[in-house]
Design an enzyme around this catalytic site. Structure first.
Site, PDB file in Angstrom:
ATOM      1  N   SER A 226     -43.589 -16.247 -18.845  1.00  0.00           N
ATOM      2  CA  SER A 226     -43.216 -17.363 -17.934  1.00  0.00           C
ATOM      3  C   SER A 226     -44.221 -18.704 -17.671  1.00  0.00           C
ATOM      4  CB  SER A 226     -43.040 -16.758 -16.566  1.00  0.00           C
ATOM      5  OG  SER A 226     -44.298 -16.118 -15.951  1.00  0.00           O
TER       6      SER A 226
ATOM      7  N   ASP B 160     -46.265 -20.911  -6.827  1.00  0.00           N
ATOM      8  CA  ASP B 160     -45.438 -19.516  -6.298  1.00  0.00           C
ATOM      9  C   ASP B 160     -46.727 -18.499  -6.354  1.00  0.00           C
ATOM     10  OD1 ASP B 160     -45.679 -18.838  -8.944  1.00  0.00           O
ATOM     11  OD2 ASP B 160     -43.269 -19.045  -9.426  1.00  0.00           O
TER      12      ASP B 160
ATOM     13  N   HIS C  83     -47.857 -18.455 -10.342  1.00  0.00           N
ATOM     14  CA  HIS C  83     -47.909 -19.596 -11.400  1.00  0.00           C
ATOM     15  C   HIS C  83     -48.553 -20.859 -10.832  1.00  0.00           C
ATOM     16  CE1 HIS C  83     -44.473 -17.401 -12.354  1.00  0.00           C
ATOM     17  NE2 HIS C  83     -44.951 -17.490 -13.788  1.00  0.00           N
TER      18      HIS C  83
END
Length: 360
Positions: free
Chosen positions: A30, A320, A323
């Site tokens: 991600s 978040d 990240h």
């Protein structure tokens, strides 16, 4: 969904300042997924607001960021267009020469990492798509030119964080934590990761920048779920402190095996810890609280339209629960390009690109 493992590979159309630009290929999780998971039936996705709030379109793109992600910022620095997700219908024709992004949020080094996210592109699947890409590129430019483009490409891969956060340390227990202690698990990951990197070499990568995990115990999700006092979680920090030196040694061993400095080690742990321990030095007001989220440190659950949202993303180190913000990522890219040997060795990306430009 992950905390930092990078891999970069270099050469090959025209870029900034007249230098040859490289095709750019991206693999991993991600931290570098630019939207492939938008096309998959998975819960690991970033295709709803407020993701993308600071992207030029101010709309979610599938990037796990408030704006640009790591590959975007590297593309900007080398004077290239951003790579499209391989699953995007827009990736065709001459756009193939720019490269492609094969990354998929939630994956790890191990195939059993991320099973909770259902349908994601594991590394063997990302490599299958890369082989398919090479067939498509050959049809576009001919096989000889296609091989040169692939051999000369800049390749970025991030792996490893999910193997700890979304596998070994999944609560209340995981099968892997019963099978291995942290040290044994780290060594097992390194062995499997070496196989992945050698396969990348077999598929054409010839200059690979390999970054270790960031400070896994300091991300807001772990502070919220495992920290009593807001301090980084010791077990996860121990894991990163074992894994990263092993990764550096592994890259040296692989270089000896292939007979060239193909693999370049990046100390992402140090890069992250700089702004985790001294956020004010980088202009951040906090490195503990995520900009978007809920609960303690905004680290519980996912960032969504109902989450708390900070008004100024530039003063937060984390976007978040997992990240970094776009601004924090710029500091990491600065270190990749200009860092000294304690953060990137045997040389930084600026030196690599200067050396490789003479060989094109």
């Amino acid at each position: 969904m992950a905390t930092m493992v990078v891999v970069i590979a270099v050469f090959g159309p025209k870029g900034a300042e007249g230098a040859p630009s490289r095709a750019f290929f991206v693999f991993g999780d991600s931290l570098v997924d630019s939207g492939n998971n938008n096309y998959l039936p998975t819960t690991a996705r970033a295709d709803s607001r407020p993701y993308g709030i600071d992207y030029p379109t101010h709309r979610p793109t599938g990037r796990f960021s408030n704006g640009f992600n790591l590959p975007d910022i590297i593309s900007q620095r080398i004077g290239s267009e951003p790579t499209l997700p391989y699953l995007s219908p827009e990736l065709n024709g001459q756009k193939l020469l720019i490269g492609a992004n094969f990354a998929s949020a939630g994956i790890g080094i191990l195939n059993d990492t991320g099973i909770q996210f259902v349908r994601i592109l594991r590394m063997y699947e990302q490599y299958e798509l890369f082989q398919e890409y090479q067939v498509r590129l050959s049809a576009e430019v001919g096989s000889e030119k296609a091989k040169k483009i692939v051999n000369g490409a800049l390749v970025l891969i991030t792996l490893g964080g999910n193997d700890f956060v979304n596998n070994y340390f999944v609560t209340p227990f995981s099968l892997r934590s019963r099978q291995f202690n942290i040290s044994q698990f780290s060594r097992y990951l390194i062995t499997e990761y070496a196989k992945i990197l050698l396969r990348l070499y077999e598929l054409g990568a010839r200059r690979v920048l390999v970054s270790g995990t960031g400070p896994l115990g300091c991300v807001p999700s772990q502070l919220a779920s495992k920290s009593n006092n807001g301090e980084c979680v010791p077990e996860l920090q121990e894991a990163a402190n074992i894994f990263n030196p092993l990764l550096v040694q592994m890259t040296k061993d692989l270089n000896s095996q292939v007979g060239s400095d193909v693999f370049v080690a990046v100390n992402a742990f140090v890069m992250h810890m700089d702004f985790v321990t001294k956020p004010e030095k980088f202009g951040f007001v906090t490195s503990k609280v995520a900009c978007c989220g809920q609960g303690k440190y905004n680290g519980i659950g996912t960032c969504n339209a109902l989450s708390n949202l900070c008004p100024n993303r530039d003063v937060y180190a984390f976007w978040d629960a997992f990240h970094p913000t776009q601004r924090a990522l710029r500091f990491i890219v600065d270190a990749i390009f200009a860092g000294t040997n304690d953060v990137i060795s045997p040389m930084n990306l600026t030196t690599i690109m200067a050396l490789d430009s003479n060989n094109i």
